[in-house]
Design a protein around this motif. Structure first.
Motif, short mmCIF file in Angstrom:
data_model
loop_
_atom_site.label_atom_id
_atom_site.label_comp_id
_atom_site.label_asym_id
_atom_site.label_seq_id
_atom_site.Cartn_x
_atom_site.Cartn_y
_atom_site.Cartn_z
N ALA A 142 -85.99 -29.30 65.15
CA ALA A 142 -85.29 -28.47 64.17
C ALA A 142 -84.02 -27.88 64.76
N ASP A 143 -84.07 -27.45 66.00
CA ASP A 143 -82.88 -26.90 66.65
C ASP A 143 -81.79 -27.97 66.75
N ALA A 144 -82.17 -29.18 67.11
CA ALA A 144 -81.19 -30.26 67.25
C ALA A 144 -80.51 -30.59 65.94
N PHE A 145 -81.26 -30.43 64.83
CA PHE A 145 -80.72 -30.75 63.51
C PHE A 145 -80.23 -29.51 62.76
N ARG A 146 -80.11 -28.40 63.48
CA ARG A 146 -79.56 -27.16 62.92
C ARG A 146 -80.36 -26.68 61.71
N VAL A 147 -81.68 -26.76 61.83
CA VAL A 147 -82.56 -26.34 60.75
C VAL A 147 -83.26 -25.04 61.15
N PHE A 148 -83.13 -24.03 60.30
CA PHE A 148 -83.81 -22.75 60.50
C PHE A 148 -85.15 -22.76 59.78
N TYR A 149 -86.17 -22.18 60.41
CA TYR A 149 -87.44 -21.98 59.71
C TYR A 149 -88.21 -20.84 60.37
N GLN A 150 -89.06 -20.24 59.59
CA GLN A 150 -89.95 -19.21 60.11
C GLN A 150 -91.09 -19.00 59.12
N ARG A 151 -92.22 -18.51 59.63
CA ARG A 151 -93.32 -18.21 58.74
C ARG A 151 -92.95 -16.99 57.91
N GLY A 152 -93.24 -17.06 56.63
CA GLY A 152 -92.89 -15.97 55.73
C GLY A 152 -94.09 -15.16 55.30
N GLU A 153 -94.10 -14.80 54.07
CA GLU A 153 -95.10 -13.88 53.52
C GLU A 153 -96.50 -14.49 53.51
N THR A 154 -97.49 -13.67 53.90
CA THR A 154 -98.89 -14.09 53.82
C THR A 154 -99.38 -13.96 52.40
N GLN A 155 -100.15 -14.93 51.97
CA GLN A 155 -100.65 -14.97 50.60
C GLN A 155 -102.13 -14.61 50.55
N PRO A 156 -102.62 -14.20 49.38
CA PRO A 156 -104.05 -13.94 49.22
C PRO A 156 -104.85 -15.19 49.61
N GLY A 157 -105.93 -14.98 50.34
CA GLY A 157 -106.75 -16.11 50.77
C GLY A 157 -106.37 -16.63 52.14
N GLY A 158 -105.33 -16.05 52.75
CA GLY A 158 -104.97 -16.44 54.11
C GLY A 158 -103.85 -17.45 54.22
N GLY A 159 -103.36 -17.96 53.11
CA GLY A 159 -102.23 -18.88 53.17
C GLY A 159 -100.95 -18.14 53.49
N TYR A 160 -99.88 -18.87 53.66
CA TYR A 160 -98.61 -18.23 53.97
C TYR A 160 -97.46 -19.08 53.46
N LEU A 161 -96.34 -18.44 53.31
CA LEU A 161 -95.11 -19.10 52.94
C LEU A 161 -94.34 -19.51 54.18
N MET A 162 -93.41 -20.44 54.00
CA MET A 162 -92.48 -20.81 55.07
C MET A 162 -91.07 -20.72 54.51
N ASP A 163 -90.23 -19.98 55.20
CA ASP A 163 -88.81 -19.94 54.85
C ASP A 163 -88.10 -20.99 55.72
N HIS A 164 -87.24 -21.79 55.09
CA HIS A 164 -86.57 -22.82 55.89
C HIS A 164 -85.31 -23.33 55.19
N THR A 165 -84.45 -23.90 56.00
CA THR A 165 -83.26 -24.56 55.49
C THR A 165 -83.67 -25.85 54.79
N ASN A 166 -83.17 -26.08 53.59
CA ASN A 166 -83.48 -27.34 52.90
C ASN A 166 -82.20 -28.15 52.69
N ILE A 167 -81.85 -28.89 53.72
CA ILE A 167 -80.68 -29.77 53.67
C ILE A 167 -81.16 -31.20 53.86
N THR A 168 -80.65 -32.11 53.06
CA THR A 168 -80.98 -33.53 53.20
C THR A 168 -79.79 -34.21 53.87
N TYR A 169 -79.97 -34.61 55.12
CA TYR A 169 -78.88 -35.19 55.91
C TYR A 169 -78.88 -36.72 55.80
N LEU A 170 -77.68 -37.30 55.84
CA LEU A 170 -77.50 -38.73 56.00
C LEU A 170 -76.82 -38.98 57.34
N PHE A 171 -77.43 -39.87 58.14
CA PHE A 171 -76.88 -40.23 59.45
C PHE A 171 -76.55 -41.71 59.47
#
Length: 199
Positions: A142-171
């Motif tokens: 993720a660092d190499a591709f300049r993508v940010f992410y982190q665990r976000g808000e915890t949900q009822p039942g123990g699940g959680y959200l993920m905040d992240h960059t959503n870019i679709t790259y073409l190489f």
């Protein structure tokens, strides 16, 4: 889809230029991401449990998207539009389209095992290679591709959200960044952008 990909986060939208050009015409000017320091070596795990490296894709154009399988909205939408756009481009340009490899990299390795990633990607296209790995391996990619992410808000039942960059790259075939694909504009726009740069 066999399992319910229920818990996700909204990504941080970031799209650059989207341009339209028939496949028969040469691109005008430099690619939008020419010279950008995006992409680099990684070592991750494929659906079959085997190690996959960035250099394995040399000689092919690659589409790279970082997301995660438990996302109910943004990731599946982006993946569907990317897959549909590539399918449309390949139908119009079979030889060129066959030289494009789509890749999905999870940013949630804790939940996204190789099996989960394989099930997620196969819902959109059998052509997509899904990758996961250890937490350190995913972070390095993720660092190499300049993508940010982190665990976000915890949900009822123990699940959680993920905040992240959503870019679709073409190489390009040498691993060079070319452009972002406008999944936010629909699969037709993705197909048009592929037609502009894939040669």
């Amino acid at each position: 889809m066999a399992r319910l990909f229920a818990i996700c986060a909204s990504g941080v939208a970031a799209s650059l230029l989207a341009a339209c050009s028939p496949a028969a015409e040469a691109p005008v000017g430099e690619p939008p991401l020419a010279g950008a320091t995006i992409g680099g070596p990684f070592e991750l795990t494929g659906a079959n449990g085997k190690t996959v490296r960035w250099e394995d894709f040399r000689g092919k154009y690659t589409i790279v998207y970082f997301g995660f399988a438990y996302c109910p909205d943004i990731c599946p939408t982006d993946m569907q539009r990317m897959a549909q756009g590539l399918s449309e481009f390949t139908e119009a340009n079979p030889t060129l389209g066959a030289n494009v490899q789509p890749i999905f990299v999870t940013i949630d390795p804790e939940r996204d095992t190789p099996e989960v990633v394989a099930e997620f990607t196969s819902a959109f296209s059998d052509r997509i290679i899904g990758l996961t790995g250890s937490a350190d391996q995913v972070k390095a990619a993720a660092d190499a591709f300049r993508v940010f992410y982190q665990r976000g808000e915890t949900q009822p039942g123990g699940g959680y959200l993920m905040d992240h960059t959503n870019i679709t790259y073409l190489f390009g075939p040498a691993g060079e960044p070319i452009a972002t694909l406008p999944t936010d504009e629909g699969y037709e726009a993705v197909a048009e952008e592929l037609a502009k740069w894939v040669r």
